[in-house]
Design an enzyme around this catalytic site. Structure first.
Site, mmCIF file in Angstrom:
data_model
loop_
_atom_site.group_PDB
_atom_site.id
_atom_site.type_symbol
_atom_site.label_atom_id
_atom_site.label_comp_id
_atom_site.label_asym_id
_atom_site.label_seq_id
_atom_site.Cartn_x
_atom_site.Cartn_y
_atom_site.Cartn_z
ATOM 1 N N GLU A 123 0.799 -1.245 0.000
ATOM 2 C CA GLU A 123 0.000 0.000 0.000
ATOM 3 C C GLU A 123 0.829 1.292 0.000
ATOM 4 O O GLU A 123 0.594 2.181 0.813
ATOM 5 C CB GLU A 123 -0.954 -0.013 1.200
ATOM 6 C CG GLU A 123 -1.877 -1.217 1.191
ATOM 7 C CD GLU A 123 -2.815 -1.280 2.394
ATOM 8 O OE1 GLU A 123 -2.721 -0.427 3.291
ATOM 9 O OE2 GLU A 123 -3.660 -2.197 2.410
ATOM 10 N N GLU A 134 -6.093 -10.828 -1.407
ATOM 11 C CA GLU A 134 -6.883 -10.645 -0.168
ATOM 12 C C GLU A 134 -8.370 -10.609 -0.515
ATOM 13 O O GLU A 134 -9.121 -9.755 -0.050
ATOM 14 C CB GLU A 134 -6.462 -9.341 0.533
ATOM 15 C CG GLU A 134 -4.990 -9.291 0.866
ATOM 16 C CD GLU A 134 -4.567 -8.068 1.661
ATOM 17 O OE1 GLU A 134 -5.433 -7.342 2.187
ATOM 18 O OE2 GLU A 134 -3.352 -7.831 1.753
HETATM 19 C C1 XIL Z 1 -6.297 -6.635 8.211
HETATM 20 C C2 XIL Z 1 -6.569 -7.840 9.107
HETATM 21 O O1 XIL Z 1 -7.418 -8.725 8.423
HETATM 22 C C3 XIL Z 1 -7.179 -7.414 10.416
HETATM 23 O O2 XIL Z 1 -7.273 -8.512 11.310
HETATM 24 C C4 XIL Z 1 -6.344 -6.305 11.057
HETATM 25 O O3 XIL Z 1 -7.005 -5.830 12.218
HETATM 26 C C5 XIL Z 1 -6.114 -5.165 10.087
HETATM 27 O O4 XIL Z 1 -5.534 -5.672 8.895
HETATM 28 N N1 XIL Z 1 -4.953 -4.819 3.624
HETATM 29 C C6 XIL Z 1 -3.934 -5.610 4.082
HETATM 30 C C7 XIL Z 1 -4.176 -6.524 5.218
HETATM 31 O O5 XIL Z 1 -2.855 -5.645 3.459
HETATM 32 O O6 XIL Z 1 -3.009 -6.730 5.989
HETATM 33 C C8 XIL Z 1 -5.310 -6.048 6.093
HETATM 34 O O7 XIL Z 1 -5.578 -7.048 7.077
HETATM 35 C C9 XIL Z 1 -6.540 -5.746 5.270
HETATM 36 C C10 XIL Z 1 -6.240 -4.674 4.244
#
Ligand code: XIL
Length: 372
Positions: A156, A261
């Protein structure tokens, strides 16, 4: 008469429970096997799942998935909690888990502005940030060299308009920090595949920013193997056209494309734009949580169709797509129940709260079978 009826009711109940448990145990199909010639199928694992403390997940993960990403435990705030302190316990357990079940591990992540340890947020001097940056990458990436399959090296780094996000790393290290992170990761972990990972990079402006970032890394002679499109989308609003264009454009750079994701939220968004910024927050109210007791069939159908359309695109481009990872095993685990509004009930994945495959699961299996 009453006794007979009670007996009948009891028998029906037993049959019902038995048939339910046949459904629960009887799913013999497997995502990883069905998509075997297409791409890896992954899931995100939380701490309890890594320790195999959740029996349903412990059974389901090795059966269905051949790739895993730690949902949180390899993020800097957990793995590197203090300047000289590293906490490798759960990451080591994850490596052992991967070996035990022949599951590939995508380590997530090395450099990200969110979920940083408190001590980093307190650092004022440029030199100290530089030392943190180098030590963190060297220590963590080298420990897992040859043990994890891949790393999300930078997560990101981009704004929605494609410019670099004004993070602590940009402020202190300047715009070359992304290339430098990849250079250090390559030195520390020469056996790992190295990826850039972000959300909304299927959108044209942010996509253009990602393309220049990758070209810059490549022009510096530094290795980058792939790009991860996170894929946090909303029901009925999945940007199919932009997704397909992005697969085509990113793959022209000679790198692999991944969906890292994946989840499709069925809940209303409090924002007027799509985001996966973990720092975004909004207030709860009844309108924002419309399905606390179950998902209506009509909504389930849209979810199924969104997943079908998405996987049709993935299968069409399977030669350049190396992995599709869901962000969680089942709906209970999904971060979307608590982000950006805490305490909601979302249904974004293809296994439900009882770990049962949803309609979307079966349709994806069918789709993959018919493609072959
Ligand atoms: C999220 C997790 O799923 C949660 O448990 C945590 O509280 C916050 O992060 N983008 C990403 C992930 O790259 O690491 C994030 O994961 C969601 C958005």
């Amino acid at each position: 008469m009453i006794q007979k009826r009670l007996k009948l009711a009891a028998t029906i109940a037993v049959i019902f429970m038995a048939s339910n448990s046949i459904n629960a145990q009887g799913n013999k199909s497997s995502l990883k096997k069905t998509f075997n010639n297409d791409f890896l199928i992954g899931t995100a694992m939380d701490a309890a799942q890594i320790e195999e403390k959740e029996p349903n997940a412990a059974k389901l993960i090795p059966q269905q998935f051949n790739a895993v990403t730690p949902e949180n435990i390899m993020k800097a705030e957990i793995i590197h909690p203090a300047w000289d302190k590293y906490n490798f316990d759960l990451a080591d357990k994850l490596v052992a888990y991967g070996e035990k079940y022949a599951i590939k591990i995508n380590a997530h992540n090395l450099i990200w502005h969110s979920q940083l340890p408190a001590f980093v947020k307190g650092i004022k001097s440029t030199d100290s940030i530089k030392i943190f940056f180098e030590n963190h990458i060297k220590t963590v990436a080298s420990r897992y060299d040859g043990k994890v399959y891949s790393w999300d090296v930078v997560n990101e780094a981009l704004n929605e308009d494609g410019t670099l996000r004004n993070s602590i790393f940009l402020q202190k290290l300047g715009p070359d920090y992304v290339t430098e992170a990849f250079r250090l990761a390559q030195q520390a972990s020469p056996h790992a595949q190295l990826y850039y990972n972000d959300y909304n990079i299927e959108e044209p402006k942010k996509r253009a920013g990602a393309i220049s970032l990758i070209k810059k890394i490549q022009a510096a002679g530094v290795k980058i193997d792939g790009i991860g499109i996170q894929g946090h989308w909303h029901l009925g609003k999945v940007p199919f056209k932009n997704i397909e264009e992005s697969i085509e454009e990113f793959s022209k750079l000679g790198i692999k494309v991944m969906f890292t994701e994946l989840d499709i939220s069925v809940l209303p968004s409090p924002f007027d734009h799509n985001t996966a910024d973990v720092n975004a927050k909004a207030q709860n109210n009844i309108k924002m949580n419309p399905y606390p007791n179950g998902l209506p069939d009509s909504v389930q159908l849209v979810l199924t169709n969104d997943y079908i359309s998405l996987f049709k695109i993935f299968l069409k481009h399977k030669d350049v797509i190396s992995r599709v990872t869901f962000w969680g095993v089942n709906d209970t685990q999904s971060w979307l129940n608590d982000w950006p509004i805490p305490g909601r009930t979302d249904y974004p994945l293809i296994f439900d709260r009882k770990f049962q495959p949803k309609e979307a699961y079966y349709k994806l299996i069918e789709l993959a079978k018919h493609k072959k």
